[in-house]
Design an enzyme around this catalytic site. Structure first.
Site, PDB file in Angstrom:
ATOM      1  N   THR A   1     -54.562-109.134 -10.499  1.00 48.19           N
ATOM      2  CA  THR A   1     -56.031-109.424 -10.749  1.00 48.19           C
ATOM      3  C   THR A   1     -56.814-110.156  -9.595  1.00 48.19           C
ATOM      4  O   THR A   1     -56.184-110.910  -9.236  1.00 48.19           O
ATOM      5  CB  THR A   1     -56.056-110.014 -12.288  1.00 48.19           C
ATOM      6  OG1 THR A   1     -54.943-108.641 -12.780  1.00 48.19           O
ATOM      7  CG2 THR A   1     -57.296-110.252 -12.844  1.00 48.19           C
TER       8      THR A   1
ATOM      9  N   ASN B   1     -59.976-108.406 -19.564  1.00 51.30           N
ATOM     10  CA  ASN B   1     -59.975-109.742 -20.113  1.00 51.30           C
ATOM     11  C   ASN B   1     -60.943-110.346 -20.601  1.00 51.30           C
ATOM     12  O   ASN B   1     -60.761-111.224 -21.383  1.00 51.30           O
ATOM     13  CB  ASN B   1     -59.230-109.700 -18.841  1.00 51.30           C
ATOM     14  CG  ASN B   1     -57.676-109.863 -18.283  1.00 51.30           C
ATOM     15  OD1 ASN B   1     -57.134-108.635 -19.653  1.00 51.30           O
ATOM     16  ND2 ASN B   1     -56.984-110.247 -17.849  1.00 51.30           N
TER      17      ASN B   1
ATOM     18  N   PRO C   1     -58.533-115.413 -36.160  1.00 48.93           N
ATOM     19  CA  PRO C   1     -58.580-116.651 -35.932  1.00 48.93           C
ATOM     20  C   PRO C   1     -57.643-117.018 -35.922  1.00 48.93           C
ATOM     21  O   PRO C   1     -56.355-117.549 -36.844  1.00 48.93           O
ATOM     22  CB  PRO C   1     -59.912-117.071 -36.945  1.00 48.93           C
ATOM     23  CG  PRO C   1     -59.032-116.055 -38.331  1.00 48.93           C
ATOM     24  CD  PRO C   1     -58.702-114.367 -37.550  1.00 48.93           C
ATOM     25  N   GLY C   2     -57.424-119.004 -34.939  1.00 48.72           N
ATOM     26  CA  GLY C   2     -56.304-119.726 -34.963  1.00 48.72           C
ATOM     27  C   GLY C   2     -56.893-120.131 -33.782  1.00 48.72           C
ATOM     28  O   GLY C   2     -58.048-120.946 -33.455  1.00 48.72           O
TER      29      GLY C   2
ATOM     30  N   CYS D   1     -52.670-115.416 -17.904  1.00 52.41           N
ATOM     31  CA  CYS D   1     -54.204-114.242 -17.317  1.00 52.41           C
ATOM     32  C   CYS D   1     -55.614-114.324 -17.964  1.00 52.41           C
ATOM     33  O   CYS D   1     -56.446-115.375 -17.306  1.00 52.41           O
ATOM     34  CB  CYS D   1     -53.462-112.607 -17.999  1.00 52.41           C
ATOM     35  SG  CYS D   1     -52.133-112.605 -17.619  1.00 52.41           S
TER      36      CYS D   1
ATOM     37  N   LYS E   1     -57.438-117.831 -16.673  1.00 53.69           N
ATOM     38  CA  LYS E   1     -57.239-118.315 -15.126  1.00 53.69           C
ATOM     39  C   LYS E   1     -58.788-117.240 -15.141  1.00 53.69           C
ATOM     40  O   LYS E   1     -59.776-117.178 -14.254  1.00 53.69           O
ATOM     41  CB  LYS E   1     -56.147-118.596 -14.622  1.00 53.69           C
ATOM     42  CG  LYS E   1     -55.231-117.376 -14.356  1.00 53.69           C
ATOM     43  CD  LYS E   1     -55.258-115.966 -13.202  1.00 53.69           C
ATOM     44  CE  LYS E   1     -54.738-115.262 -13.457  1.00 53.69           C
ATOM     45  NZ  LYS E   1     -54.662-114.539 -12.233  1.00 53.69           N
TER      46      LYS E   1
ATOM     47  N   ARG F   1     -47.165-121.486 -19.679  1.00 55.95           N
ATOM     48  CA  ARG F   1     -48.154-121.310 -18.968  1.00 55.95           C
ATOM     49  C   ARG F   1     -50.357-121.414 -20.185  1.00 55.95           C
ATOM     50  O   ARG F   1     -50.200-120.749 -20.453  1.00 55.95           O
ATOM     51  CB  ARG F   1     -49.003-120.412 -17.465  1.00 55.95           C
ATOM     52  CG  ARG F   1     -47.899-120.295 -17.034  1.00 55.95           C
ATOM     53  CD  ARG F   1     -48.387-118.481 -15.754  1.00 55.95           C
ATOM     54  NE  ARG F   1     -47.289-117.847 -16.701  1.00 55.95           N
ATOM     55  CZ  ARG F   1     -47.715-116.537 -16.083  1.00 55.95           C
ATOM     56  NH1 ARG F   1     -48.209-116.304 -14.625  1.00 55.95           N
ATOM     57  NH2 ARG F   1     -47.935-115.424 -16.761  1.00 55.95           N
TER      58      ARG F   1
END
Length: 437
Positions: A124, A212, A256-257, A264, A267, A334
């Site tokens: 990406t 994304n 929802p949460g 990915c 960033k 991450r």
């Protein structure tokens, strides 16, 4: 098979792509500069947790179709099609993507390319990267214009990577010639009937960024509605269910949460806005900054909700945290919302004990000051509050009575809206969740 393939970079994307291409019948040679990682892969050991991938890896190592090396010269001699699968992390202190690993691969591979071949980027990247790398490839390769570049973005979901590779919902080919298109169509022919979209370089690069961005926006939209529900006394899970029946909206990614994390989405949306700014189109993606902010606010709100459940303070209080990975079926920590919450509670004096089915070793290495346990029940032993922060199936299936037998107080805060509130409240638990009364 008409071509021999190489895969440069053996992280999450590269290891998956190499093993799955071998599964399709190709001879595949994977490369990484990390010798210890290559040795592990040669033994059939994965550097990541990904359901089903280790079996595919070992099967194709045993068949001889899959091998690994640290030599660019060997890769150049072996391969007809070279897939570049290295990471593009966020630059330190900036929103932009760091594409230096891609440049390093091209600069290391190109001088050995002395015959016709196709180099295929799958990473990406900021739009415009492919054109720049194509020029560099031709300039550095002895084969000149016979060493051609194409861009073929990946659309893998962690936890479903093998399925997404072998049964993709679409394939995007960013190409500059009919020859490159034919080669990639041949490579993916064993997958059967899959929609293929053929584009230029910029569009292929933008497809992944746009996908994304849309997913992140949908997740943050329902979490923004959770903020409104909390202010108005509504129930965001019921709101989400009602919205999901609208075919124009749909229910996927409308959960929802605690929000998104991982290597990915966070960033990539930041890099997308940074590149738009460089192109003079920053206004078009200004909304993505708020998407990012909404996502980060959910983490802070989770810490606050847990504090409220404990009377306003974590100091000296025992807190069980269920989940460390950013999502279930992964060991990836991450930018993990779960770990963010755990660390913040510990910083405020909480005695945190954490358990995760796959990410425990990674979490312990990154945050050795936290407490760790070998099971959910062990983590909850003596806890005054239990936080469900990653929706692993084993956590969703926990029995309220079994868990209640080991805790000091029946208080649970559901950061993923994954549990049935009435069941837990019926078992005597003080059940709380984001966006719900």
């Amino acid at each position: 098979m008409p071509y021999r393939l190489t895969v440069l970079g053996t992280g999450y994307l590269g290891a998956t792509h190499a093993a799955c291409m071998a599964e399709l019948g190709f001879e595949v040679l994977g490369l990484d500069v990390d010798e210890s990682k290559i040795e592990r892969l040669r033994r059939g050991e994965l550097p990541i947790h990904e359901p089903g991938l280790e079996e595919v890896l070992r099967r194709n190592l045993d068949s001889g179709r899959l091998r690994f090396t640290t030599s660019y010269e060997e890769v150049a001699k072996f391969g007809d099609v070279h897939f570049v699968c290295v990471g593009t992390p966020q630059k330190k202190g900036e929103r932009a993507a760091d594409v230096s690993y891609l440049d390093a691969v091209v600069e290391s591979l190109a001088p050995h390319l002395d015959r016709e071949c196709l180099v295929v980027g799958k990473s990406t990247v900021p739009v415009g990267t492919a054109e720049r790398l194509a020029e560099k490839l031709v300039r550095l390769a002895p084969a000149g214009t016979q060493a051609e570049l194409a861009w073929n973005p990946e659309f893998l979901r962690e936890g479903f990577a093998v399925q997404d590779t072998l049964k993709p919902d679409r394939i995007v080919l960013g190409v500059a010639s009919e020859r490159a298109e034919k080669i990639l169509r041949d490579v993916y022919a064993p997958l059967g009937e899959v929609p293929i979209v053929v584009t230029d370089f910029p569009t292929a690069e933008l497809v992944k960024s746009a996908a994304n961005a849309f997913l992140a926006t949908k997740i943050s939209f329902i979490n923004a509605m959770a903020e409104v529900c909390e202010a108005a006394g509504g129930d965001v899970t019921q709101l989400s269910a009602a919205l999901s029946y609208d075919d124009r909206i749909g229910g996927r990614y409308l959960n929802p949460g605690l929000g998104f994390g991982g290597g990915c989405l966070p960033k990539d949306i930041r890099a997308f806005t940074a590149r738009a700014d460089e192109l003079g189109a920053g206004h078009a993606l200004a909304f993505l900054r708020e998407v990012d902010e909404i996502n980060l606010r959910r983490r802070a709100r989770m810490v606050g909700l847990a504090a409220e459940a404990l009377g306003g303070s974590f100091d000296g209080r025992r807190v069980a945290v269920l989940g460390a990975a950013f999502k279930p079926d992964s060991d990836d920590i991450r930018d993990s919302p779960a770990l963010y919450v755990a660390v913040k509670i510990a910083e405020q004096g909480g005695l945190v004990t954490l358990y995760d089915p796959a990410a425990l070793a990674n979490a312990r290495a990154a945050h050795p000051h936290l407490g760790y346990a070998g099971s959910a029940l062990e983590a909850a032993s003596g806890a005054e509050a239990v936080l469900l922060l990653t929706e692993w199936r084993e956590f969703v299936a926990l029995d309220p009575e079994d868990l209640g037998a080991v805790v000091a107080a029946r208080v649970i805060v559901d950061g993923r809206n994954a549990l049935d509130a009435e069941t837990w409240r019926g078992a005597g638990w003080d059940y709380r969740a984001l966006g719900r009364p």
